[in-house]
Scaffold this motif. Structure first.
Motif, PDB file in Angstrom:
ATOM      1  N   PRO A  86       0.798  -1.236   0.000  1.00 26.86           N
ATOM      2  CA  PRO A  86       0.000   0.000   0.000  1.00 26.86           C
ATOM      3  C   PRO A  86       0.827   1.282   0.000  1.00 26.86           C
ATOM      4  O   PRO A  86       0.339   2.329  -0.454  1.00 26.86           O
ATOM      5  CB  PRO A  86      -0.825  -0.109   1.293  1.00 26.86           C
ATOM      6  CG  PRO A  86      -0.097  -1.087   2.147  1.00 26.86           C
ATOM      7  CD  PRO A  86       0.513  -2.052   1.189  1.00 26.86           C
ATOM      8  N   GLU A  87       2.077   1.214   0.464  1.00 26.91           N
ATOM      9  CA  GLU A  87       2.909   2.412   0.497  1.00 26.91           C
ATOM     10  C   GLU A  87       3.733   2.509  -0.785  1.00 26.91           C
ATOM     11  O   GLU A  87       4.470   1.587  -1.151  1.00 26.91           O
ATOM     12  CB  GLU A  87       3.843   2.374   1.707  1.00 26.91           C
ATOM     13  CG  GLU A  87       3.122   2.424   3.045  1.00 26.91           C
ATOM     14  CD  GLU A  87       4.084   2.427   4.212  1.00 26.91           C
ATOM     15  OE1 GLU A  87       5.273   2.765   4.022  1.00 26.91           O
ATOM     16  OE2 GLU A  87       3.650   2.077   5.322  1.00 26.91           O
ATOM     17  N   SER A  88       3.613   3.654  -1.438  1.00 24.67           N
ATOM     18  CA  SER A  88       4.307   3.836  -2.715  1.00 24.67           C
ATOM     19  C   SER A  88       5.817   3.755  -2.550  1.00 24.67           C
ATOM     20  O   SER A  88       6.520   3.292  -3.461  1.00 24.67           O
ATOM     21  CB  SER A  88       3.917   5.176  -3.339  1.00 24.67           C
ATOM     22  OG  SER A  88       4.284   6.259  -2.494  1.00 24.67           O
ATOM     23  N   SER A  89       6.330   4.183  -1.399  1.00 28.06           N
ATOM     24  CA  SER A  89       7.774   4.134  -1.183  1.00 28.06           C
ATOM     25  C   SER A  89       8.281   2.699  -1.145  1.00 28.06           C
ATOM     26  O   SER A  89       9.380   2.401  -1.636  1.00 28.06           O
ATOM     27  CB  SER A  89       8.148   4.850   0.116  1.00 28.06           C
ATOM     28  OG  SER A  89       7.542   4.227   1.242  1.00 28.06           O
ATOM     29  N   VAL A  90       7.478   1.809  -0.573  1.00 22.45           N
ATOM     30  CA  VAL A  90       7.858   0.390  -0.522  1.00 22.45           C
ATOM     31  C   VAL A  90       7.783  -0.209  -1.920  1.00 22.45           C
ATOM     32  O   VAL A  90       8.679  -0.956  -2.336  1.00 22.45           O
ATOM     33  CB  VAL A  90       6.964  -0.384   0.461  1.00 22.45           C
ATOM     34  CG1 VAL A  90       7.297  -1.881   0.431  1.00 22.45           C
ATOM     35  CG2 VAL A  90       7.129   0.168   1.878  1.00 22.45           C
ATOM     36  N   ARG A  91       6.744   0.123  -2.664  1.00 23.06           N
ATOM     37  CA  ARG A  91       6.642  -0.382  -4.036  1.00 23.06           C
ATOM     38  C   ARG A  91       7.814   0.114  -4.875  1.00 23.06           C
ATOM     39  O   ARG A  91       8.356  -0.634  -5.703  1.00 23.06           O
ATOM     40  CB  ARG A  91       5.318   0.058  -4.671  1.00 23.06           C
ATOM     41  CG  ARG A  91       4.076  -0.493  -3.999  1.00 23.06           C
ATOM     42  CD  ARG A  91       2.851  -0.375  -4.896  1.00 23.06           C
ATOM     43  NE  ARG A  91       2.588   0.987  -5.349  1.00 23.06           N
ATOM     44  CZ  ARG A  91       1.877   1.893  -4.678  1.00 23.06           C
ATOM     45  NH1 ARG A  91       1.376   1.579  -3.487  1.00 23.06           N
ATOM     46  NH2 ARG A  91       1.659   3.098  -5.187  1.00 23.06           N
ATOM     47  N   SER A  92       8.214   1.342  -4.658  1.00 21.76           N
ATOM     48  CA  SER A  92       9.347   1.890  -5.401  1.00 21.76           C
ATOM     49  C   SER A  92      10.635   1.160  -5.062  1.00 21.76           C
ATOM     50  O   SER A  92      11.437   0.839  -5.958  1.00 21.76           O
ATOM     51  CB  SER A  92       9.487   3.383  -5.086  1.00 21.76           C
ATOM     52  OG  SER A  92      10.586   3.947  -5.769  1.00 21.76           O
ATOM     53  N   ARG A  93      10.846   0.867  -3.799  1.00 21.01           N
ATOM     54  CA  ARG A  93      12.032   0.122  -3.395  1.00 21.01           C
ATOM     55  C   ARG A  93      12.007  -1.289  -3.964  1.00 21.01           C
ATOM     56  O   ARG A  93      13.044  -1.846  -4.335  1.00 21.01           O
ATOM     57  CB  ARG A  93      12.141   0.084  -1.875  1.00 21.01           C
ATOM     58  CG  ARG A  93      12.572   1.419  -1.259  1.00 21.01           C
ATOM     59  CD  ARG A  93      12.316   1.462   0.231  1.00 21.01           C
ATOM     60  NE  ARG A  93      12.917   0.315   0.919  1.00 21.01           N
ATOM     61  CZ  ARG A  93      12.459  -0.204   2.050  1.00 21.01           C
ATOM     62  NH1 ARG A  93      11.373   0.300   2.616  1.00 21.01           N
ATOM     63  NH2 ARG A  93      13.081  -1.234   2.593  1.00 21.01           N
ATOM     64  N   ALA A  94      10.811  -1.876  -4.045  1.00 20.84           N
ATOM     65  CA  ALA A  94      10.686  -3.211  -4.631  1.00 20.84           C
ATOM     66  C   ALA A  94      11.088  -3.182  -6.104  1.00 20.84           C
ATOM     67  O   ALA A  94      11.825  -4.054  -6.581  1.00 20.84           O
ATOM     68  CB  ALA A  94       9.253  -3.720  -4.482  1.00 20.84           C
ATOM     69  N   ARG A  95      10.619  -2.190  -6.834  1.00 19.88           N
ATOM     70  CA  ARG A  95      11.002  -2.064  -8.249  1.00 19.88           C
ATOM     71  C   ARG A  95      12.506  -1.843  -8.382  1.00 19.88           C
ATOM     72  O   ARG A  95      13.142  -2.408  -9.272  1.00 19.88           O
ATOM     73  CB  ARG A  95      10.251  -0.901  -8.904  1.00 19.88           C
ATOM     74  CG  ARG A  95       8.765  -1.125  -9.072  1.00 19.88           C
ATOM     75  CD  ARG A  95       8.195  -0.093 -10.021  1.00 19.88           C
ATOM     76  NE  ARG A  95       6.747  -0.033  -9.963  1.00 19.88           N
ATOM     77  CZ  ARG A  95       5.992   0.609 -10.835  1.00 19.88           C
ATOM     78  NH1 ARG A  95       6.559   1.261 -11.839  1.00 19.88           N
ATOM     79  NH2 ARG A  95       4.678   0.628 -10.714  1.00 19.88           N
TER      80      ARG A  95
END
Length: 277
Positions: A86-95
Protein backbone atom coordinates in the motif's frame (compact mmCIF):
# COMPACT_ATOMS: atom_id res chain seq x y z
CA UNK A 1 17.51 -26.05 -29.74
CA UNK A 2 16.70 -28.71 -27.17
CA UNK A 3 15.28 -28.01 -23.73
CA UNK A 4 18.22 -27.49 -21.39
CA UNK A 5 18.78 -28.44 -17.77
CA UNK A 6 19.45 -26.13 -14.84
CA UNK A 7 19.77 -26.46 -11.09
CA UNK A 8 19.12 -23.89 -8.37
CA UNK A 9 21.63 -22.38 -5.96
CA UNK A 10 20.53 -20.26 -2.99
CA UNK A 11 22.88 -17.80 -1.30
CA UNK A 12 20.16 -16.34 0.94
CA UNK A 13 20.41 -17.40 4.60
CA UNK A 14 16.87 -16.16 5.32
CA UNK A 15 15.52 -18.63 2.75
CA UNK A 16 17.05 -21.68 4.40
CA UNK A 17 14.68 -24.60 4.24
CA UNK A 18 13.31 -23.40 0.91
CA UNK A 19 13.18 -25.30 -2.39
CA UNK A 20 16.72 -24.86 -3.64
CA UNK A 21 19.01 -27.77 -4.44
CA UNK A 22 22.40 -26.26 -3.60
CA UNK A 23 23.15 -23.78 -0.83
CA UNK A 24 25.74 -21.22 0.23
CA UNK A 25 28.85 -22.30 -1.70
CA UNK A 26 28.58 -20.95 -5.23
CA UNK A 27 31.91 -22.33 -6.43
CA UNK A 28 31.25 -25.85 -5.14
CA UNK A 29 27.70 -25.83 -6.51
CA UNK A 30 28.91 -24.82 -9.97
CA UNK A 31 31.51 -27.58 -9.89
CA UNK A 32 28.94 -30.20 -8.94
CA UNK A 33 26.40 -28.95 -11.47
CA UNK A 34 28.99 -29.25 -14.21
CA UNK A 35 30.11 -32.71 -13.13
CA UNK A 36 26.51 -33.95 -13.21
CA UNK A 37 25.97 -32.58 -16.71
CA UNK A 38 23.69 -29.60 -16.05
CA UNK A 39 23.69 -26.94 -18.74
CA UNK A 40 23.15 -24.01 -16.39
CA UNK A 41 22.52 -22.76 -12.88
CA UNK A 42 19.72 -20.57 -11.56
CA UNK A 43 20.79 -18.49 -8.59
CA UNK A 44 18.95 -16.85 -5.72
CA UNK A 45 20.87 -13.84 -4.44
CA UNK A 46 20.50 -11.74 -1.27
CA UNK A 47 21.04 -8.73 -3.53
CA UNK A 48 22.76 -7.68 -6.75
CA UNK A 49 26.00 -6.74 -5.01
CA UNK A 50 26.47 -10.03 -3.15
CA UNK A 51 28.32 -11.82 -5.95
CA UNK A 52 31.17 -10.31 -7.91
CA UNK A 53 30.43 -10.30 -11.63
CA UNK A 54 33.95 -11.35 -12.59
CA UNK A 55 33.90 -14.20 -10.07
CA UNK A 56 30.60 -15.50 -11.40
CA UNK A 57 31.76 -15.21 -15.01
CA UNK A 58 34.93 -17.14 -14.15
CA UNK A 59 32.95 -19.89 -12.45
CA UNK A 60 30.45 -20.23 -15.27
CA UNK A 61 33.05 -20.22 -18.02
CA UNK A 62 35.36 -22.52 -16.10
CA UNK A 63 32.64 -25.12 -15.68
CA UNK A 64 30.96 -24.72 -19.05
CA UNK A 65 27.73 -23.43 -17.53
CA UNK A 66 25.25 -20.73 -18.50
CA UNK A 67 23.21 -18.61 -16.11
CA UNK A 68 19.61 -19.69 -16.61
CA UNK A 69 17.94 -17.02 -14.46
CA UNK A 70 18.25 -15.02 -11.25
CA UNK A 71 15.49 -14.98 -8.66
CA UNK A 72 14.32 -11.79 -6.97
CA UNK A 73 12.63 -13.44 -3.98
CA UNK A 74 15.19 -12.15 -1.50
CA UNK A 75 13.49 -8.80 -1.93
CA UNK A 76 10.58 -10.36 -0.04
CA UNK A 77 12.15 -12.90 2.32
CA UNK A 78 15.05 -10.65 3.32
CA UNK A 79 13.79 -7.08 2.83
CA UNK A 80 9.96 -7.56 3.00
CA UNK A 81 9.39 -5.72 -0.24
CA UNK A 82 6.62 -6.44 -2.73
CA UNK A 83 5.14 -4.78 -5.79
CA UNK A 84 1.58 -4.23 -4.49
CA UNK A 85 2.35 -2.83 -1.05
CA UNK A 86 0.00 0.00 0.00
CA UNK A 87 2.91 2.41 0.50
CA UNK A 88 4.31 3.84 -2.71
CA UNK A 89 7.77 4.13 -1.18
CA UNK A 90 7.86 0.39 -0.52
CA UNK A 91 6.64 -0.38 -4.04
CA UNK A 92 9.35 1.89 -5.40
CA UNK A 93 12.03 0.12 -3.39
CA UNK A 94 10.69 -3.21 -4.63
CA UNK A 95 11.00 -2.06 -8.25
CA UNK A 96 14.50 -0.76 -7.57
CA UNK A 97 15.53 -4.12 -6.14
CA UNK A 98 14.15 -6.02 -9.12
CA UNK A 99 15.67 -3.55 -11.57
CA UNK A 100 19.08 -4.12 -9.98
CA UNK A 101 18.65 -7.89 -10.31
CA UNK A 102 17.69 -7.41 -13.96
CA UNK A 103 20.90 -5.43 -14.44
CA UNK A 104 22.93 -8.18 -12.76
CA UNK A 105 21.35 -11.05 -14.69
CA UNK A 106 21.27 -9.16 -17.96
CA UNK A 107 25.05 -8.97 -18.06
CA UNK A 108 24.96 -12.76 -18.44
CA UNK A 109 22.06 -12.64 -20.91
CA UNK A 110 19.82 -14.19 -18.26
CA UNK A 111 16.37 -13.07 -17.12
CA UNK A 112 15.19 -12.11 -13.65
CA UNK A 113 12.22 -13.91 -12.10
CA UNK A 114 9.39 -12.22 -10.18
CA UNK A 115 7.67 -14.71 -7.89
CA UNK A 116 7.11 -13.92 -4.23
CA UNK A 117 7.81 -10.22 -4.78
CA UNK A 118 4.52 -9.88 -6.64
CA UNK A 119 2.77 -9.73 -3.25
CA UNK A 120 -0.98 -10.24 -2.76
CA UNK A 121 -4.15 -8.22 -2.55
CA UNK A 122 -6.25 -7.94 0.59
CA UNK A 123 -3.26 -7.01 2.74
CA UNK A 124 -3.31 -3.67 4.59
CA UNK A 125 -6.40 -2.57 2.73
CA UNK A 126 -5.13 -3.06 -0.82
CA UNK A 127 -8.11 -4.33 -2.80
CA UNK A 128 -7.77 -6.66 -5.78
CA UNK A 129 -8.19 -4.07 -8.56
CA UNK A 130 -5.67 -1.72 -6.94
CA UNK A 131 -3.18 -4.53 -6.44
CA UNK A 132 -3.63 -5.69 -10.04
CA UNK A 133 -2.93 -2.17 -11.23
CA UNK A 134 0.23 -1.90 -9.14
CA UNK A 135 1.47 -5.24 -10.45
CA UNK A 136 0.72 -4.38 -14.07
CA UNK A 137 2.49 -1.03 -13.77
CA UNK A 138 5.57 -2.75 -12.36
CA UNK A 139 5.60 -5.45 -15.03
CA UNK A 140 5.28 -2.79 -17.75
CA UNK A 141 8.24 -0.80 -16.45
CA UNK A 142 10.47 -3.73 -15.53
CA UNK A 143 9.68 -5.69 -18.66
CA UNK A 144 10.80 -2.75 -20.76
CA UNK A 145 13.94 -2.38 -18.64
CA UNK A 146 14.84 -6.03 -19.26
CA UNK A 147 14.58 -5.38 -22.98
CA UNK A 148 17.80 -3.34 -22.70
CA UNK A 149 19.64 -6.64 -22.21
CA UNK A 150 17.80 -8.57 -24.89
CA UNK A 151 16.09 -10.80 -22.33
CA UNK A 152 12.51 -11.06 -21.08
CA UNK A 153 11.25 -10.50 -17.57
CA UNK A 154 9.87 -13.74 -16.11
CA UNK A 155 6.64 -13.61 -14.08
CA UNK A 156 5.65 -16.64 -12.03
CA UNK A 157 2.07 -17.60 -11.12
CA UNK A 158 2.17 -19.12 -7.63
CA UNK A 159 -0.24 -21.35 -5.74
CA UNK A 160 -3.11 -19.90 -3.69
CA UNK A 161 -1.20 -20.20 -0.42
CA UNK A 162 1.53 -17.84 -1.65
CA UNK A 163 -0.34 -15.24 -3.69
CA UNK A 164 -3.77 -14.36 -5.05
CA UNK A 165 -2.50 -12.29 -7.98
CA UNK A 166 -2.22 -15.18 -10.46
CA UNK A 167 -2.45 -18.86 -9.58
CA UNK A 168 -2.71 -20.47 -13.00
CA UNK A 169 -1.14 -20.22 -16.43
CA UNK A 170 -4.47 -18.91 -17.73
CA UNK A 171 -4.46 -16.10 -15.15
CA UNK A 172 -0.84 -15.34 -15.95
CA UNK A 173 -1.55 -15.21 -19.67
CA UNK A 174 -4.42 -12.80 -19.00
CA UNK A 175 -1.98 -10.47 -17.25
CA UNK A 176 0.49 -10.74 -20.13
CA UNK A 177 -2.24 -9.90 -22.64
CA UNK A 178 -3.19 -6.81 -20.64
CA UNK A 179 0.31 -5.35 -20.87
CA UNK A 180 1.62 -3.01 -23.54
CA UNK A 181 5.09 -4.49 -23.26
CA UNK A 182 5.59 -7.84 -24.96
CA UNK A 183 8.76 -8.53 -22.99
CA UNK A 184 7.23 -10.41 -20.06
CA UNK A 185 6.89 -14.20 -20.11
CA UNK A 186 5.57 -16.78 -17.66
CA UNK A 187 7.35 -19.27 -15.47
CA UNK A 188 5.54 -22.61 -15.43
CA UNK A 189 6.42 -24.17 -12.06
CA UNK A 190 5.23 -27.77 -11.95
CA UNK A 191 4.86 -27.73 -8.15
CA UNK A 192 2.48 -24.78 -8.20
CA UNK A 193 0.71 -26.15 -11.27
CA UNK A 194 0.14 -29.49 -9.55
CA UNK A 195 -1.88 -27.60 -6.93
CA UNK A 196 -3.77 -25.21 -9.18
CA UNK A 197 -4.18 -26.77 -12.63
CA UNK A 198 -6.71 -29.49 -13.41
CA UNK A 199 -4.49 -30.65 -16.29
CA UNK A 200 -0.86 -29.50 -16.29
CA UNK A 201 -0.18 -30.52 -19.88
CA UNK A 202 -3.31 -28.74 -21.13
CA UNK A 203 -2.32 -25.60 -19.21
CA UNK A 204 1.10 -25.66 -20.85
CA UNK A 205 -0.45 -26.00 -24.29
CA UNK A 206 -2.74 -23.06 -23.49
CA UNK A 207 0.35 -21.06 -22.55
CA UNK A 208 1.90 -21.44 -26.01
CA UNK A 209 3.94 -18.37 -26.82
CA UNK A 210 3.91 -17.12 -23.25
CA UNK A 211 5.94 -19.65 -21.29
CA UNK A 212 9.59 -18.67 -21.02
CA UNK A 213 10.91 -20.72 -18.10
CA UNK A 214 10.01 -24.00 -16.38
CA UNK A 215 10.67 -25.21 -12.85
CA UNK A 216 11.21 -28.94 -13.14
CA UNK A 217 10.09 -30.33 -9.78
CA UNK A 218 7.72 -32.95 -8.46
CA UNK A 219 4.33 -32.74 -6.75
CA UNK A 220 5.80 -32.62 -3.24
CA UNK A 221 8.51 -30.13 -4.23
CA UNK A 222 11.07 -32.89 -4.03
CA UNK A 223 13.31 -33.55 -7.04
CA UNK A 224 11.56 -34.69 -10.20
CA UNK A 225 10.94 -38.42 -9.92
CA UNK A 226 10.28 -38.43 -6.17
CA UNK A 227 6.60 -37.49 -6.27
CA UNK A 228 3.51 -38.45 -8.26
CA UNK A 229 3.64 -36.15 -11.30
CA UNK A 230 3.40 -37.95 -14.64
CA UNK A 231 6.03 -36.12 -16.66
CA UNK A 232 5.42 -37.80 -20.01
CA UNK A 233 2.38 -35.70 -21.07
CA UNK A 234 4.03 -32.55 -19.70
CA UNK A 235 7.15 -33.12 -21.77
CA UNK A 236 4.98 -33.85 -24.81
CA UNK A 237 3.13 -30.56 -24.24
CA UNK A 238 6.39 -28.61 -23.94
CA UNK A 239 7.57 -30.14 -27.19
CA UNK A 240 4.22 -29.35 -28.81
CA UNK A 241 4.49 -25.64 -27.95
CA UNK A 242 8.13 -25.70 -29.11
CA UNK A 243 9.43 -24.62 -25.73
CA UNK A 244 13.20 -24.10 -25.94
CA UNK A 245 14.13 -22.78 -22.51
CA UNK A 246 15.35 -24.39 -19.33
CA UNK A 247 13.89 -27.11 -17.14
CA UNK A 248 15.30 -25.81 -13.88
CA UNK A 249 15.29 -27.78 -10.64
CA UNK A 250 13.76 -25.58 -7.95
CA UNK A 251 13.33 -28.40 -5.47
CA UNK A 252 14.03 -29.26 -1.87
CA UNK A 253 17.52 -30.71 -1.38
CA UNK A 254 15.99 -34.10 -0.55
CA UNK A 255 17.43 -36.22 0.91
CA UNK A 256 20.52 -34.03 0.50
CA UNK A 257 21.75 -31.58 -2.16
CA UNK A 258 23.98 -34.01 -4.05
CA UNK A 259 21.31 -36.72 -4.18
CA UNK A 260 18.67 -34.19 -5.20
CA UNK A 261 20.81 -32.93 -8.08
CA UNK A 262 21.65 -36.47 -9.20
CA UNK A 263 18.00 -37.55 -9.15
CA UNK A 264 16.93 -34.46 -11.06
CA UNK A 265 19.47 -35.16 -13.77
CA UNK A 266 18.41 -38.81 -13.99
CA UNK A 267 14.78 -37.79 -14.48
CA UNK A 268 15.72 -35.00 -16.89
CA UNK A 269 17.66 -37.42 -19.06
CA UNK A 270 14.84 -39.96 -18.91
CA UNK A 271 12.30 -37.51 -20.35
CA UNK A 272 14.29 -34.92 -22.28
CA UNK A 273 17.30 -36.93 -23.39
CA UNK A 274 15.85 -40.41 -23.77
CA UNK A 275 18.19 -41.04 -26.68
CA UNK A 276 21.05 -40.90 -24.13
CA UNK A 277 19.42 -43.18 -21.58
Amino acid sequence: MAIRSAVTISLVPEARGGPFVFWDDLADACRKASELGFDAVEIFLPGPDEVDLVTLRTLLDGHGLALAAVGTGAGWVKHRLNLVHPESSVRSRARDFIRAIIDFAGRFHAPAIIGSMQGRSGVDGVDAPTAAGHLADALEELGEHAKNYGVPLVYEPLNRYETNMANTVEAGMAILRSLSTKNVVLLADLFHMNIEESDIAAAIRAGRGGIGHVHFVDSNRRPAGLGHIDFAPIVAALEEIEYQGYASAEAFPYPDPDSAAERTMQTFRQYFRNDEA
